[in-house]
Scaffold this motif. Sequence first.
Motif, PDB file in Angstrom:
ATOM      1  N   ALA A  11       0.868  -1.177   0.000  1.00 17.85           N
ATOM      2  CA  ALA A  11       0.000   0.000   0.000  1.00 17.85           C
ATOM      3  C   ALA A  11       0.904   1.225   0.000  1.00 17.85           C
ATOM      4  N   ARG A  12       0.698   2.100  -0.990  1.00 14.68           N
ATOM      5  CA  ARG A  12       1.531   3.296  -1.137  1.00 14.68           C
ATOM      6  C   ARG A  12       0.663   4.540  -1.023  1.00 14.68           C
ATOM      7  N   GLN A  13       1.003   5.420  -0.120  1.00 14.77           N
ATOM      8  CA  GLN A  13       0.234   6.642   0.049  1.00 14.77           C
ATOM      9  C   GLN A  13       0.581   7.631  -1.056  1.00 14.77           C
ATOM     10  N   LEU A  14      -0.472   8.161  -1.718  1.00 12.60           N
ATOM     11  CA  LEU A  14      -0.298   9.084  -2.831  1.00 12.60           C
ATOM     12  C   LEU A  14      -0.579  10.530  -2.433  1.00 12.60           C
ATOM     13  N   THR A  15      -1.638  10.724  -1.656  1.00 13.57           N
ATOM     14  CA  THR A  15      -1.979  12.046  -1.126  1.00 13.57           C
ATOM     15  C   THR A  15      -2.393  11.847   0.332  1.00 13.57           C
ATOM     16  N   GLU A  16      -2.899  12.887   0.936  1.00 12.43           N
ATOM     17  CA  GLU A  16      -3.306  12.789   2.343  1.00 12.43           C
ATOM     18  C   GLU A  16      -4.323  11.677   2.562  1.00 12.43           C
ATOM     19  N   ASP A  17      -5.217  11.445   1.583  1.00 11.20           N
ATOM     20  CA  ASP A  17      -6.276  10.463   1.792  1.00 11.20           C
ATOM     21  C   ASP A  17      -6.422   9.458   0.653  1.00 11.20           C
ATOM     22  N   THR A  18      -5.424   9.349  -0.220  1.00 10.21           N
ATOM     23  CA  THR A  18      -5.504   8.457  -1.374  1.00 10.21           C
ATOM     24  C   THR A  18      -4.313   7.511  -1.390  1.00 10.21           C
ATOM     25  N   TYR A  19      -4.591   6.240  -1.674  1.00  6.32           N
ATOM     26  CA  TYR A  19      -3.562   5.204  -1.628  1.00  6.32           C
ATOM     27  C   TYR A  19      -3.625   4.331  -2.877  1.00  6.32           C
ATOM     28  N   GLU A  20      -2.479   3.801  -3.239  1.00  9.40           N
ATOM     29  CA  GLU A  20      -2.373   2.770  -4.272  1.00  9.40           C
ATOM     30  C   GLU A  20      -2.179   1.422  -3.581  1.00  9.40           C
ATOM     31  N   LEU A  21      -3.025   0.460  -3.890  1.00 14.98           N
ATOM     32  CA  LEU A  21      -2.907  -0.886  -3.331  1.00 14.98           C
ATOM     33  C   LEU A  21      -2.633  -1.871  -4.454  1.00 14.98           C
ATOM     34  N   VAL A  22      -1.746  -2.818  -4.200  1.00 10.93           N
ATOM     35  CA  VAL A  22      -1.507  -3.920  -5.128  1.00 10.93           C
ATOM     36  C   VAL A  22      -1.800  -5.217  -4.402  1.00 10.93           C
ATOM     37  N   LEU A  23      -2.707  -6.021  -4.976  1.00 11.89           N
ATOM     38  CA  LEU A  23      -3.089  -7.307  -4.406  1.00 11.89           C
ATOM     39  C   LEU A  23      -2.778  -8.395  -5.421  1.00 11.89           C
ATOM     40  N   SER A  24      -2.225  -9.496  -4.974  1.00 16.76           N
ATOM     41  CA  SER A  24      -1.964 -10.625  -5.852  1.00 16.76           C
ATOM     42  C   SER A  24      -3.090 -11.646  -5.719  1.00 16.76           C
ATOM     43  N   GLY A  25      -3.442 -12.266  -6.845  1.00  9.59           N
ATOM     44  CA  GLY A  25      -4.514 -13.255  -6.845  1.00  9.59           C
ATOM     45  C   GLY A  25      -5.003 -13.527  -8.248  1.00  9.59           C
ATOM     46  N   ASP A  26      -6.052 -14.312  -8.346  1.00 10.41           N
ATOM     47  CA  ASP A  26      -6.617 -14.733  -9.625  1.00 10.41           C
ATOM     48  C   ASP A  26      -7.504 -13.633 -10.192  1.00 10.41           C
ATOM     49  N   THR A  27      -7.087 -13.024 -11.291  1.00 13.94           N
ATOM     50  CA  THR A  27      -7.851 -11.935 -11.909  1.00 13.94           C
ATOM     51  C   THR A  27      -8.595 -12.390 -13.166  1.00 13.94           C
ATOM     52  N   SER A  28      -8.764 -13.680 -13.339  1.00 17.87           N
ATOM     53  CA  SER A  28      -9.340 -14.201 -14.589  1.00 17.87           C
ATOM     54  C   SER A  28     -10.773 -13.742 -14.828  1.00 17.87           C
ATOM     55  N   ALA A  29     -11.491 -13.320 -13.788  1.00 18.00           N
ATOM     56  CA  ALA A  29     -12.876 -12.876 -13.962  1.00 18.00           C
ATOM     57  C   ALA A  29     -12.970 -11.439 -14.476  1.00 18.00           C
ATOM     58  N   ILE A  30     -11.859 -10.708 -14.449  1.00  7.81           N
ATOM     59  CA  ILE A  30     -11.860  -9.324 -14.911  1.00  7.81           C
ATOM     60  C   ILE A  30     -11.707  -9.319 -16.421  1.00  7.81           C
ATOM     61  N   THR A  31     -12.665  -8.700 -17.111  1.00  5.73           N
ATOM     62  CA  THR A  31     -12.685  -8.756 -18.571  1.00  5.73           C
ATOM     63  C   THR A  31     -12.622  -7.393 -19.248  1.00  5.73           C
ATOM     64  N   ALA A  32     -12.817  -6.285 -18.492  1.00  5.78           N
ATOM     65  CA  ALA A  32     -12.843  -4.973 -19.135  1.00  5.78           C
ATOM     66  C   ALA A  32     -12.489  -3.883 -18.138  1.00  5.78           C
ATOM     67  N   PRO A  33     -11.797  -2.832 -18.579  1.00 10.63           N
ATOM     68  CA  PRO A  33     -11.562  -1.687 -17.702  1.00 10.63           C
ATOM     69  C   PRO A  33     -12.886  -1.031 -17.330  1.00 10.63           C
ATOM     70  N   GLY A  34     -12.981  -0.594 -16.088  1.00 13.11           N
ATOM     71  CA  GLY A  34     -14.231  -0.007 -15.611  1.00 13.11           C
ATOM     72  C   GLY A  34     -15.004  -0.927 -14.688  1.00 13.11           C
ATOM     73  N   GLN A  35     -14.610  -2.210 -14.633  1.00 12.81           N
ATOM     74  CA  GLN A  35     -15.240  -3.123 -13.676  1.00 12.81           C
ATOM     75  C   GLN A  35     -14.731  -2.811 -12.270  1.00 12.81           C
ATOM     76  N   PHE A  36     -15.320  -3.473 -11.274  1.00  9.02           N
ATOM     77  CA  PHE A  36     -14.901  -3.223  -9.900  1.00  9.02           C
ATOM     78  C   PHE A  36     -14.825  -4.517  -9.117  1.00  9.02           C
ATOM     79  N   VAL A  37     -14.218  -4.445  -7.936  1.00 10.30           N
ATOM     80  CA  VAL A  37     -14.175  -5.580  -7.013  1.00 10.30           C
ATOM     81  C   VAL A  37     -14.931  -5.195  -5.750  1.00 10.30           C
ATOM     82  N   ASN A  38     -15.361  -6.195  -5.000  1.00  9.84           N
ATOM     83  CA  ASN A  38     -16.067  -5.973  -3.738  1.00  9.84           C
ATOM     84  C   ASN A  38     -15.312  -6.734  -2.653  1.00  9.84           C
ATOM     85  N   ILE A  39     -14.768  -5.993  -1.699  1.00 12.50           N
ATOM     86  CA  ILE A  39     -13.821  -6.562  -0.737  1.00 12.50           C
ATOM     87  C   ILE A  39     -14.451  -6.700   0.639  1.00 12.50           C
TER      88      ILE A  39
END
Length: 245
Positions: A11-39
Amino acid sequence: MKKSLFTMEHARQLTEDTYELVLSGDTSAITAPGQFVNIELPGKFLRRPISICNWTEDALMLLVKVVGEGTKELVRCVPGTELDVLSGLGNGFDMNLAGDHPVLAGGGIGIAPLYGLAQRMLERGQNPTIALGFRTGKDAFYVEEFAALGCRLLIATEDGSLGVKGFVTDCIQAVPECDYVLSCGPLPMLKAVHSLPQLKDGQFSFEARMGCGFGACMGCTVPTKDGYKRVCKDGPILYKEEIVW
């Protein structure tokens, strides 16, 4: 939709309240930009829907704005934390409809899905213009990452501390040759972009409070010219001609 475990890599902090997260795992269900995940987060009744910024075969990148206890806990997860994730949710942007020179317009945390979208458009031979809006220069993030893609990049801030003084609509009007938009951001911004006469068509990514995130509870419906649609299942991308404000 796919339910699986993802592992927090960093997790990398970008601004006071915004972060970049990188998660490893199976992304085969993602088919198009604009989709989302529910965590799923421990102790929280509802999952947190997060727009997908970018992905590879085995990793997921998210840009997260801290707006409550759930997102605060999410960005504080240490490397190695396992998270239960529903992936491949939503319809995503249709790049086939965008033409060769669309404009990608984002505001605030709404810029997140435009990064992966721009990257994939470039790979297809499309040449998008990117217009990003922020409140101030201190609130801006991922500007260098977007610039590195090599697209024409336009920035607007409300106070003029970065880019032009104004709104993302001012950036769009500066490129009158662009008449197709793919947009994501707060509702007032989407409405303002939608009203620009130069834009003949486009796709708009909507946000809504979600219960289930996959179309069962009907808690995120919005009115359209074709009746009510679920942001989580029928969206989050709605088309310009069907939107009712």
